[in-house]
Design a protein around this motif. Structure first.
Motif, mmCIF file in Angstrom:
data_model
loop_
_atom_site.group_PDB
_atom_site.id
_atom_site.type_symbol
_atom_site.label_atom_id
_atom_site.label_comp_id
_atom_site.label_asym_id
_atom_site.label_seq_id
_atom_site.Cartn_x
_atom_site.Cartn_y
_atom_site.Cartn_z
ATOM 1 N N ALA A 321 29.793 58.236 54.913
ATOM 2 C CA ALA A 321 30.028 59.653 54.650
ATOM 3 C C ALA A 321 31.436 60.113 55.007
ATOM 4 N N ALA A 322 32.232 59.267 55.661
ATOM 5 C CA ALA A 322 33.566 59.692 56.085
ATOM 6 C C ALA A 322 34.548 58.532 56.015
ATOM 7 N N LEU A 323 35.805 58.874 55.721
ATOM 8 C CA LEU A 323 36.915 57.928 55.767
ATOM 9 C C LEU A 323 37.897 58.393 56.837
ATOM 10 N N ARG A 324 38.295 57.472 57.707
ATOM 11 C CA ARG A 324 39.286 57.791 58.737
ATOM 12 C C ARG A 324 40.559 56.999 58.448
ATOM 13 N N LEU A 325 41.661 57.723 58.273
ATOM 14 C CA LEU A 325 42.939 57.104 57.950
ATOM 15 C C LEU A 325 43.436 56.261 59.117
ATOM 16 N N LEU A 326 43.749 54.986 58.837
ATOM 17 C CA LEU A 326 44.251 54.082 59.862
ATOM 18 C C LEU A 326 45.744 53.812 59.719
ATOM 19 N N GLY A 327 46.284 53.972 58.517
ATOM 20 C CA GLY A 327 47.708 53.730 58.322
ATOM 21 C C GLY A 327 47.988 53.054 56.997
ATOM 22 N N THR A 328 49.267 52.748 56.769
ATOM 23 C CA THR A 328 49.692 52.093 55.536
ATOM 24 C C THR A 328 50.547 50.873 55.859
ATOM 25 N N VAL A 329 50.597 49.944 54.910
ATOM 26 C CA VAL A 329 51.488 48.787 55.005
ATOM 27 C C VAL A 329 52.204 48.641 53.670
ATOM 28 N N PRO A 330 53.453 48.150 53.656
ATOM 29 C CA PRO A 330 54.153 47.928 52.383
ATOM 30 C C PRO A 330 53.408 46.907 51.533
ATOM 31 N N VAL A 331 53.368 47.156 50.227
ATOM 32 C CA VAL A 331 52.647 46.255 49.332
ATOM 33 C C VAL A 331 53.488 45.043 48.953
ATOM 34 N N GLY A 332 54.797 45.110 49.197
ATOM 35 C CA GLY A 332 55.652 43.968 48.882
ATOM 36 C C GLY A 332 56.059 43.892 47.429
ATOM 37 N N GLY A 333 55.885 44.989 46.694
ATOM 38 C CA GLY A 333 56.272 45.040 45.287
ATOM 39 C C GLY A 333 56.462 46.486 44.873
ATOM 40 N N ASP A 334 56.723 46.693 43.586
ATOM 41 C CA ASP A 334 56.995 48.035 43.076
ATOM 42 C C ASP A 334 55.892 48.474 42.125
ATOM 43 N N PHE A 335 55.257 49.603 42.446
ATOM 44 C CA PHE A 335 54.260 50.266 41.613
ATOM 45 C C PHE A 335 52.968 49.450 41.499
ATOM 46 N N PRO A 336 52.212 49.340 42.605
ATOM 47 C CA PRO A 336 50.944 48.594 42.576
ATOM 48 C C PRO A 336 49.891 49.319 41.744
ATOM 49 N N ARG A 337 49.679 48.842 40.534
ATOM 50 C CA ARG A 337 48.782 49.522 39.599
ATOM 51 C C ARG A 337 47.319 49.225 39.890
ATOM 52 N N GLN A 338 47.056 48.043 40.446
ATOM 53 C CA GLN A 338 45.664 47.643 40.657
ATOM 54 C C GLN A 338 45.597 46.663 41.819
#
Length: 388
Positions: A321-338
Motif C-alpha cells: 500500500a505504500a512506497l518509501r523513497l530510498l534514493g537514486t543511482v546513475p543508470v550509466g547511460g542516456d535516456f533509459p527507456r525501459q
C-alpha cells in the motif's frame, strides 16, 4: 473489428462486468507448442537475451540477440533478427518459445518470432494493429491473446495467438475517444496494456487523456469490454503500470509530471483507485519517468528516469500500500527507456535509448541496492531489453 466506447456502451459494459465478477472463470492456459523452449536449452552459465531497437535513423538494425551471465552481468551479442521496422518493445510467450515485437510506425504492426533452441530465431509473420505507433505489447498469461497499445492513434488491439506461436487476424480494436485530452495534448495516447494478476482484467494506460482503462477480456473471442476507468490529475501523463505480486495494489509512472502513484486495485471489479503523486527522487532536474518494476517478493520497486538518467529505488511497505523513497543511482547511460529484471531477480538491465547502450546491475536482495555489473554494451537505438 473497431469499436469505440460511448456512454451507453460503458454502462452496459459495467453492468456486464459486475455480473461476471462474482463467478469469473479462471484464465485460460497456454497451449503447448510442441517446440522446445530456448530458455532450457542454453548452457547453465548463460541465459538468452533479446534487445529491441529503433531502426533506420534510430541506429538499430532489428532485434539484437545474445546472452547474459546471471552471475557477472556480462552481456554478449550474437546476431540480429532483421526485417522488422522499429521493434521498440518486446514480450515473450509464457511457454518461452515465441517472442513478439511491435513495429512502432504509422501503420502499426505486431510480429511473432520463433525462438530457436540453437539461438537461431525465425520471423513467423506480422499483423497490422489497426492503429498508429504501437509502443507496447503483452501476452495474456493464458497464452492465447496478444495485446498492443497504439500511442499515436490512442487505441488498443487484440490478436489471437495460434498453436505454433504465430498471430491470427486482429480480434478487437478499441479507441480511447473519451475523456477529452489532457493539458497540452491533442488526443489520446495509449502507452501500455497489461493483464492484471487476476487474469480476467486488462488495463491500458493513456498518457494523452490521463486515464487508465480497465477491460474485461472475453477469452473465447478475444474482445474487450470496458468495466472501469481511473483518472489521475490533469497533465500527469500516465505511462506505465505495474502490479504488486499480492494483486491488491499497483504503481503508476506518470511521465509528464514526474511522479509515481500508488493505486489500490479491486480484482473482483477491476477498479483501480489512484492515490496522490509522489516524488521520483530526481529533484528539480527535468526528468521523464519511463518504467516501474517490482521485485518478485514485493519488497522493492525500481523506476527508470529519462533525462535525470537514473534508477530510483523504493521500499514497498504496508503489504504493497505504500512506497518509501530510498534514493537514486546513475543508470550509466542516456535516456533509459525501459528496464527489466532477470527471471531470477539477480540482475536489473536497462535499455538506454540515446546512448545506444544496455547496462546491468546486481540487485541486493536484502536492501534492494543496485551495483553496476559488467561493462555497458553498445546497441544502437536500444529501446527494450528482454532477458529470458
Amino acid at each position: 473489428m473497431t469499436r469505440t466506447i460511448g456512454r451507453r456502451g460503458l454502462i452496459r459494459a459495467v453492468l456486464a462486468g459486475a455480473a461476471l465478477s462474482t463467478a469469473a472463470a479462471p484464465p485460460d492456459r497456454p497451449t503447448p507448442s510442441g517446440r522446445p523452449s530456448p530458455v532450457g536449452a542454453r548452457p547453465a552459465t548463460t541465459r538468452p537475451l533479446l534487445i529491441g531497437t529503433y531502426t533506420g535513423a534510430g541506429g538499430g538494425q532489428g532485434i539484437r540477440t545474445g546472452t547474459y551471465d546471471p552471475a557477472t552481468g556480462r552481456i554478449s551479442l550474437t546476431a540480429t533478427v532483421v526485417g522488422i521496422e522499429h521493434p521498440s518493445y518486446l514480450a515473450v510467450h509464457p511457454c518461452g518459445a515465441t517472442a513478439y515485437a511491435v513495429s512502432e510506425r504509422e501503420e502499426g504492426a505486431v510480429t511473432a518470432v520463433a525462438l530457436g533452441a540453437d539461438g537461431v530465431h525465425r520471423v513467423l509473420g506480422s499483423r497490422p494493429t489497426g492503429g498508429a505507433g504501437p509502443t507496447h505489447l503483452s501476452v495474456h498469461p493464458g497464452g492465447r491473446w496478444l495485446f498492443s497499445a497504439n500511442y499515436n492513434s490512442g487505441s488498443v488491439s487484440v490478436h489471437p495467438i495460434r498453436g505454433d506461436g504465430s498471430l491470427g487476424r486482429r480480434s478487437d480494436l478499441v479507441a480511447h475517444l473519451s475523456p477529452p485530452p489532457g493539458p497540452g495534448q491533442e488526443g489520446p495516447h495509449a502507452h501500455q496494456i497489461i493483464t492484471a494478476p487476476d487474469g480476467r482484467h486488462v488495463l491500458a494506460t493513456d498518457l494523452g487523456n490521463d486515464t487508465v482503462y480497465t477491460y474485461r477480456l472475453d477469452t473465447a473471442h478475444g474482445t474487450l469490454a470496458e468495466v472501469s476507468r481511473a483518472t489521475v490529475r490533469p497533465g500527469a501523463g500516465p505511462r506505465h503500470l505495474t502490479f504488486h505480486p499480492g494483486g491488491r495494489f499497483a504503481y503508476l509512472a506518470c511521465e509528464l509530471d514526474d511522479t509515481v502513484v500508488v493505486c489500490g486495485y479491486d480484482p473482483a471489479t477491476g477498479t483501480l483507485s489512484p492515490g496522490a503523486g509522489q516524488s521520483t527522487g530526481t529533484g528539480p532536474d527535468t526528468s521523464y519517468p519511463a518504467q516501474l518494476l517490482v521485485t518478485a517478493d514485493g519488497a522493492f520497486a525500481y523506476l527508470a528516469n529519462r533525462g535525470h538518467n537514473s534508477l530510483t529505488r523504493y521500499a514497498v511497505e504496508e503489504d504493497g500500500a505504500a512506497l518509501r523513497l530510498l534514493g537514486t543511482v546513475p543508470v550509466g547511460g542516456d535516456f533509459p527507456r525501459q528496464i527489466a529484471l532477470t527471471p531470477d531477480g539477480a540482475l536489473l538491465l536497462a535499455a538506454n535509448q540515446r546512448s545506444g547502450t544496455v547496462t546491468a546491475f546486481h540487485v541486493d536482495r536484502q536492501d534492494g541496492g543496485l551495483r553496476p555489473a559488467g561493462a555497458a554494451v553498445d546497441v544502437p537505438g536500444a529501446a527494450c531489453v528482454l532477458p529470458l
